[in-house]
Design an enzyme around this catalytic site. Structure first.
Site, PDB file in Angstrom:
ATOM      1  N   VAL A  94      16.700  85.447  24.132  1.00 15.49           N
ATOM      2  CA  VAL A  94      17.377  85.518  24.502  1.00 15.49           C
ATOM      3  C   VAL A  94      18.154  87.243  24.307  1.00 15.49           C
ATOM      4  O   VAL A  94      17.763  87.778  23.191  1.00 15.49           O
ATOM      5  CB  VAL A  94      19.075  85.292  23.421  1.00 15.49           C
ATOM      6  CG1 VAL A  94      20.418  85.642  24.023  1.00 15.49           C
ATOM      7  CG2 VAL A  94      18.635  83.976  23.347  1.00 15.49           C
ATOM      8  N   HIS A  98      19.295  91.170  17.674  1.00 17.02           N
ATOM      9  CA  HIS A  98      19.765  89.793  17.230  1.00 17.02           C
ATOM     10  C   HIS A  98      18.572  89.979  16.452  1.00 17.02           C
ATOM     11  O   HIS A  98      16.941  90.431  16.788  1.00 17.02           O
ATOM     12  CB  HIS A  98      19.528  88.572  18.079  1.00 17.02           C
ATOM     13  CG  HIS A  98      18.605  88.211  18.102  1.00 17.02           C
ATOM     14  ND1 HIS A  98      18.128  88.264  19.472  1.00 17.02           N
ATOM     15  CD2 HIS A  98      17.516  87.088  17.830  1.00 17.02           C
ATOM     16  CE1 HIS A  98      17.352  87.637  20.530  1.00 17.02           C
ATOM     17  NE2 HIS A  98      16.732  86.736  19.263  1.00 17.02           N
TER      18      HIS A  98
HETATM   19  P1  DGP Z   1      14.389  85.371  19.924  1.00 10.54           P
HETATM   20  O1  DGP Z   1      13.538  84.558  20.328  1.00 10.54           O
HETATM   21  O2  DGP Z   1      13.709  86.429  19.275  1.00 10.54           O
HETATM   22  O3  DGP Z   1      15.361  85.740  20.914  1.00 10.54           O
HETATM   23  O4  DGP Z   1      15.704  83.906  19.321  1.00 10.54           O
HETATM   24  C1  DGP Z   1      16.610  83.152  19.933  1.00 10.54           C
HETATM   25  C2  DGP Z   1      17.049  82.323  18.804  1.00 10.54           C
HETATM   26  O5  DGP Z   1      18.633  81.867  19.174  1.00 10.54           O
HETATM   27  C3  DGP Z   1      16.265  81.515  18.744  1.00 10.54           C
HETATM   28  O6  DGP Z   1      15.804  80.898  17.668  1.00 10.54           O
HETATM   29  C4  DGP Z   1      17.462  79.937  19.072  1.00 10.54           C
HETATM   30  C5  DGP Z   1      18.435  80.747  18.935  1.00 10.54           C
HETATM   31  N1  DGP Z   1      19.673  80.632  19.970  1.00 10.54           N
HETATM   32  C6  DGP Z   1      19.246  80.437  21.343  1.00 10.54           C
HETATM   33  N2  DGP Z   1      20.843  79.586  21.521  1.00 10.54           N
HETATM   34  C7  DGP Z   1      21.249  79.255  21.164  1.00 10.54           C
HETATM   35  C8  DGP Z   1      22.814  78.962  21.013  1.00 10.54           C
HETATM   36  O7  DGP Z   1      23.491  78.740  22.034  1.00 10.54           O
HETATM   37  N3  DGP Z   1      23.269  78.777  19.285  1.00 10.54           N
HETATM   38  C9  DGP Z   1      22.820  79.418  18.527  1.00 10.54           C
HETATM   39  N4  DGP Z   1      23.371  79.425  17.176  1.00 10.54           N
HETATM   40  N5  DGP Z   1      21.611  80.214  18.265  1.00 10.54           N
HETATM   41  C10 DGP Z   1      20.630  79.860  19.635  1.00 10.54           C
END
Ligand code: DGP
Length: 109
Positions: A94, A98
């Protein structure tokens, strides 16, 4: 940003399990937890990756919030880990900066 999942979480159009928010950051539980506690902390400002984050005030603020959320909100007294994935090679999925907070069990390196 129109196509950013985390911007949609910030504007409420995608639901999330909030653990903390203020004027500058929002923290919520990861949808695919990798530990008993797995929380994402995001700045309200859209910055795609850590490589794009040049503002020391933003980075300092973000890490100070991460510390406060892990220790004071989540109360991860045994300790915790911070992970920031950067671009595809670092596992970033994403593209909205974060910080992962992981805790609640002894984490292998
Ligand atoms: P990264 O791989 O560092 O970009 O982590 C992205 C994280 O975001 C992954 O562990 C799953 C989480 N994630 C993706 N979509 C959503 C969502 O719609 N809601 C929530 N709560 N987490 C999400």
């Amino acid at each position: 940003m129109e196509d950013c999942i985390f911007c949609k979480i910030l504007d409420g159009s995608i639901p999330s399990d909030k653990v903390y928010e203020d004027d500058e950051v929002y923290a919520f539980r990861d949808i695919h937890p990798k530990a008993p506690t797995h929380v994402l902390v995001i700045p309200r400002q859209h910055v795609p990756t850590l490589s794009d984050a040049r503002d020391e005030k933003l980075l300092g603020m973000l890490m100070n919030r991460v510390r406060m959320i892990a220790d004071d909100v989540l109360k991860l007294e045994a300790g915790w880990r911070v992970v920031i994935n950067v671009r595809a090679g670092g596992g970033q999925e994403v593209y909205h900066l974060h910080v992962h907070i992981l805790g609640g069990k002894k984490l292998p390196f």
